[in-house]
Design a protein around this motif. Structure first.
Motif, mmCIF file in Angstrom:
data_model
loop_
_atom_site.group_PDB
_atom_site.id
_atom_site.type_symbol
_atom_site.label_atom_id
_atom_site.label_comp_id
_atom_site.label_asym_id
_atom_site.label_seq_id
_atom_site.Cartn_x
_atom_site.Cartn_y
_atom_site.Cartn_z
ATOM 1 N N LEU A 192 0.826 -1.210 0.000
ATOM 2 C CA LEU A 192 0.000 0.000 0.000
ATOM 3 C C LEU A 192 0.860 1.260 0.000
ATOM 4 C CD1 LEU A 192 -2.823 -1.000 2.516
ATOM 5 C CD2 LEU A 192 -3.002 -0.811 0.032
ATOM 6 N N GLU A 193 1.922 1.251 0.779
ATOM 7 C CA GLU A 193 2.799 2.420 0.833
ATOM 8 C C GLU A 193 3.392 2.713 -0.544
ATOM 9 O OE1 GLU A 193 6.248 3.964 3.791
ATOM 10 O OE2 GLU A 193 6.678 2.076 2.762
ATOM 11 N N LYS A 194 3.858 1.673 -1.224
ATOM 12 C CA LYS A 194 4.453 1.871 -2.541
ATOM 13 C C LYS A 194 3.421 2.367 -3.554
ATOM 14 C CE LYS A 194 8.764 0.489 -1.945
ATOM 15 N NZ LYS A 194 9.937 1.369 -2.213
ATOM 16 N N LEU A 195 2.272 1.702 -3.603
ATOM 17 C CA LEU A 195 1.277 2.057 -4.613
ATOM 18 C C LEU A 195 0.766 3.479 -4.432
ATOM 19 C CD1 LEU A 195 -0.809 -1.251 -4.845
ATOM 20 C CD2 LEU A 195 0.819 -0.358 -6.528
ATOM 21 N N THR A 196 0.522 3.873 -3.189
ATOM 22 C CA THR A 196 -0.016 5.217 -2.965
ATOM 23 C C THR A 196 1.042 6.301 -3.168
ATOM 24 O OG1 THR A 196 0.345 4.929 -0.574
ATOM 25 C CG2 THR A 196 -1.864 4.467 -1.428
ATOM 26 N N ALA A 197 2.305 5.904 -3.238
ATOM 27 C CA ALA A 197 3.383 6.846 -3.553
ATOM 28 C C ALA A 197 3.772 6.768 -5.029
ATOM 29 C CB ALA A 197 4.595 6.564 -2.682
ATOM 30 N N PRO A 200 6.606 1.238 -7.613
ATOM 31 C CA PRO A 200 6.299 -0.183 -7.791
ATOM 32 C C PRO A 200 6.495 -0.972 -6.504
ATOM 33 C CG PRO A 200 8.428 0.335 -8.762
ATOM 34 C CD PRO A 200 7.829 1.646 -8.343
ATOM 35 N N PRO A 201 5.527 -1.803 -6.126
ATOM 36 C CA PRO A 201 5.758 -2.716 -5.006
ATOM 37 C C PRO A 201 6.809 -3.748 -5.395
ATOM 38 C CG PRO A 201 3.693 -3.234 -6.090
ATOM 39 C CD PRO A 201 4.196 -1.974 -6.725
ATOM 40 N N VAL A 202 7.527 -4.242 -4.397
ATOM 41 C CA VAL A 202 8.664 -5.121 -4.662
ATOM 42 C C VAL A 202 8.304 -6.565 -4.340
ATOM 43 C CG1 VAL A 202 11.054 -5.653 -4.044
ATOM 44 C CG2 VAL A 202 10.299 -3.268 -4.194
ATOM 45 N N ARG A 250 -4.987 -19.998 8.446
ATOM 46 C CA ARG A 250 -6.165 -20.429 7.702
ATOM 47 C C ARG A 250 -5.964 -21.777 7.050
ATOM 48 N NH1 ARG A 250 -5.956 -17.176 3.554
ATOM 49 N NH2 ARG A 250 -8.013 -17.672 2.735
ATOM 50 N N GLY A 251 -4.723 -22.245 6.985
ATOM 51 C CA GLY A 251 -4.461 -23.500 6.299
ATOM 52 C C GLY A 251 -4.527 -23.371 4.790
ATOM 53 N N GLU A 252 -4.431 -22.134 4.289
ATOM 54 C CA GLU A 252 -4.477 -21.876 2.847
ATOM 55 C C GLU A 252 -3.294 -21.002 2.460
ATOM 56 O OE1 GLU A 252 -8.178 -20.260 1.550
ATOM 57 O OE2 GLU A 252 -9.368 -21.588 2.850
ATOM 58 N N GLY A 253 -2.642 -21.369 1.388
ATOM 59 C CA GLY A 253 -1.497 -20.605 0.937
ATOM 60 C C GLY A 253 -1.871 -19.582 -0.131
ATOM 61 N N THR A 254 -1.288 -18.407 -0.031
ATOM 62 C CA THR A 254 -1.442 -17.359 -1.039
ATOM 63 C C THR A 254 -0.044 -16.883 -1.401
ATOM 64 O OG1 THR A 254 -3.532 -16.630 -0.053
ATOM 65 C CG2 THR A 254 -2.453 -15.107 -1.571
ATOM 66 N N SER A 255 0.251 -16.817 -2.691
ATOM 67 C CA SER A 255 1.583 -16.385 -3.090
ATOM 68 C C SER A 255 1.722 -14.877 -2.951
ATOM 69 C CB SER A 255 1.872 -16.801 -4.537
ATOM 70 O OG SER A 255 1.192 -15.963 -5.452
ATOM 71 N N VAL A 256 2.954 -14.438 -2.860
ATOM 72 C CA VAL A 256 3.214 -13.004 -2.772
ATOM 73 C C VAL A 256 2.683 -12.307 -4.020
ATOM 74 C CG1 VAL A 256 5.041 -11.255 -2.736
ATOM 75 C CG2 VAL A 256 5.188 -13.245 -1.230
ATOM 76 N N ARG A 257 2.877 -12.907 -5.180
ATOM 77 C CA ARG A 257 2.368 -12.289 -6.400
ATOM 78 C C ARG A 257 0.837 -12.190 -6.373
ATOM 79 N NH1 ARG A 257 4.721 -11.666 -11.339
ATOM 80 N NH2 ARG A 257 6.319 -13.251 -10.915
ATOM 81 N N GLU A 258 0.179 -13.244 -5.907
ATOM 82 C CA GLU A 258 -1.288 -13.204 -5.809
ATOM 83 C C GLU A 258 -1.748 -12.111 -4.857
ATOM 84 O OE1 GLU A 258 -2.536 -17.881 -6.592
ATOM 85 O OE2 GLU A 258 -1.883 -17.244 -4.592
ATOM 86 N N MET A 259 -1.044 -11.955 -3.756
ATOM 87 C CA MET A 259 -1.435 -10.937 -2.780
ATOM 88 C C MET A 259 -1.211 -9.538 -3.344
ATOM 89 S SD MET A 259 -2.861 -11.334 0.133
ATOM 90 C CE MET A 259 -3.200 -10.646 1.745
ATOM 91 N N VAL A 260 -0.101 -9.343 -4.030
ATOM 92 C CA VAL A 260 0.158 -8.035 -4.633
ATOM 93 C C VAL A 260 -0.909 -7.704 -5.674
ATOM 94 C CG1 VAL A 260 1.751 -6.725 -6.097
ATOM 95 C CG2 VAL A 260 2.639 -8.066 -4.174
ATOM 96 N N ASP A 271 -1.840 0.729 -12.281
ATOM 97 C CA ASP A 271 -0.990 1.282 -13.330
ATOM 98 C C ASP A 271 0.480 0.928 -13.152
ATOM 99 O OD1 ASP A 271 -3.215 2.416 -14.461
ATOM 100 O OD2 ASP A 271 -2.914 4.389 -13.533
ATOM 101 N N ILE A 272 0.882 0.669 -11.918
ATOM 102 C CA ILE A 272 2.299 0.402 -11.651
ATOM 103 C C ILE A 272 2.493 -1.095 -11.409
ATOM 104 C CG2 ILE A 272 4.262 0.923 -10.171
ATOM 105 C CD1 ILE A 272 2.952 3.547 -9.480
ATOM 106 N N ALA A 273 3.283 -1.722 -12.257
ATOM 107 C CA ALA A 273 3.555 -3.151 -12.120
ATOM 108 C C ALA A 273 4.569 -3.383 -11.007
ATOM 109 C CB ALA A 273 4.097 -3.709 -13.433
ATOM 110 N N PRO A 274 4.507 -4.531 -10.348
ATOM 111 C CA PRO A 274 5.489 -4.814 -9.302
ATOM 112 C C PRO A 274 6.889 -4.959 -9.875
ATOM 113 C CG PRO A 274 4.092 -6.722 -9.704
ATOM 114 C CD PRO A 274 3.499 -5.603 -10.476
ATOM 115 N N GLU A 275 7.856 -4.636 -9.040
ATOM 116 C CA GLU A 275 9.269 -4.754 -9.420
ATOM 117 C C GLU A 275 9.822 -6.054 -8.863
ATOM 118 O OE1 GLU A 275 13.490 -2.688 -8.086
ATOM 119 O OE2 GLU A 275 11.644 -1.489 -8.060
#
Length: 322
Positions: A192-197, A200-202, A250-260, A271-275
């Motif tokens: 959130l900090e990256k996107l609102t600034a 790109p989130p890392v 939760r017993g469920e996995g979420t990838s970092v890319r999915e969360m981003v 508009d800004i793709a992750p780095e």
């Protein structure tokens, strides 16, 4: 019953305090405001300002408030900081708990819910991490939490204390906008900090042995985590022989890319793709909880999904930062 919540003015502690109050429990908060905020403590809740390292303050608190049990959340929790300042983490997390347990024994307070962490497991090479997975922490923070569990277990055996050590997985979300995480140390607020600034989130590493190449984690809503604490206090209130070590996930996995991608979707900031950057040392490919034991022991199960976490975190982010 009356529960002393250490760290009760912080992000997780505030949610636990409100959940306990909603469940009809009496609460006293102890916090040194190193990361918490006075305005987060409800006006009707007694507030003790100070550190768990202050034995005289703890003795007076137990005398003045007739506490029945402790929910111990106060701790330092930043992994990189723990690597840079290991003695500080051992003082705050290990010595702080030792002083607290000594005060409990002296005051004949015989119940404690302990905030532990999935960091005690280190880098487990299993699909689901259960409570019998070997604990091999890889940083001083995780070590301090594992030593804390050992200390509580030994004290319980010697002095008849009942306990529940809750091993948190990745906490996110907010129960209300004003209770959102103000720190920028975990994945959701960092993105959130990256996107609102307009930056790109890392994502660190996309070559792991996972479906999309990024790390997979188990995310738990802070409201569900707070309700797990309530369930633990209820168990300790009726079972003086309880000796519990429980995953909270939760017993469920979420990838970092999915969360981003979910954060970008919820915020509308697409508009800004992750780095992509190289892997960080010490990041395991997959850490996902087996949450069966806590359901069996406490009747608790997570109710919120990752969308709930991100939506509530985003509402809190906007409320705090305009």
């Amino acid at each position: 019953m009356k529960w002393l919540v250490t760290g009760g003015a912080g992000y997780i502690g505030t949610h636990v305090v409100r959940a306990l109050l909603a469940a009809g429990e009496d609460v006293v908060v102890l916090d040194d405001f190193s990361t918490g905020a006075r305005e987060r403590v409800p006006e009707k809740v007694p507030l003790v300002v100070g550190s768990v390292l202050d034995r005289a303050l703890l003795d007076e608190t137990f005398r003045a408030h007739a506490v029945d049990g402790v929910v111990h959340i106060a701790a330092k929790k930043q992994v990189p900081e723990s690597v840079a300042r290991p003695l500080y983490y051992y003082e705050e997390n290990v010595e702080g708990l030792r002083v607290l347990l000594a005060a409990m024994v002296a005051a004949d307070v015989t119940r404690v819910v302990f905030s532990s962490s999935a960091a005690v497991y280190g880098m487990p090479d299993v699909d689901l991490v259960d409570e019998d997975t070997p604990c091999l922490p890889i940083n001083p923070y995780g070590e301090s939490k594992l030593v804390g569990e050992w200390m509580i277990k030994a004290t319980a055996r010697a002095h008849g204390i009942s306990y529940a050590a809750l091993r948190y997985f990745n906490v996110a979300g907010a129960g209300a906008p004003e209770l959102a995480d103000e720190g920028v140390f975990n994945l959701v607020p960092m993105v959130l900090e990256k996107l609102t600034a307009d930056q790109p989130p890392v994502i660190f590493g996309d070559d792991y042995d996972t479906p999309d190449g990024t790390c997979v984690r188990d995310f738990i809503h802070v409201v569900d985590l707070a309700e797990a604490h309530v369930a633990a206090t209820r168990r300790l209130g009726t079972d003086p022989d309880a000796r519990l070590v429980l995953n909270v996930g939760r017993g469920e996995g979420t990838s970092v890319r999915e969360m981003v991608e979910l954060i970008r979707e919820v915020t509308g900031l697409r508009d800004i793709a992750p780095e992509l950057r190289p892997r960080r040392a010490g990041d395991p490919a997959r850490v996902v909880a087996s949450a069966d034991r806590i359901t069996t022991e406490l009747g608790w199960k997570a109710r919120h999904d990752t969308a709930d976490m991100v939506e509530s975190a985003w509402a809190g982010w906007r409320a705090q930062r305009g």
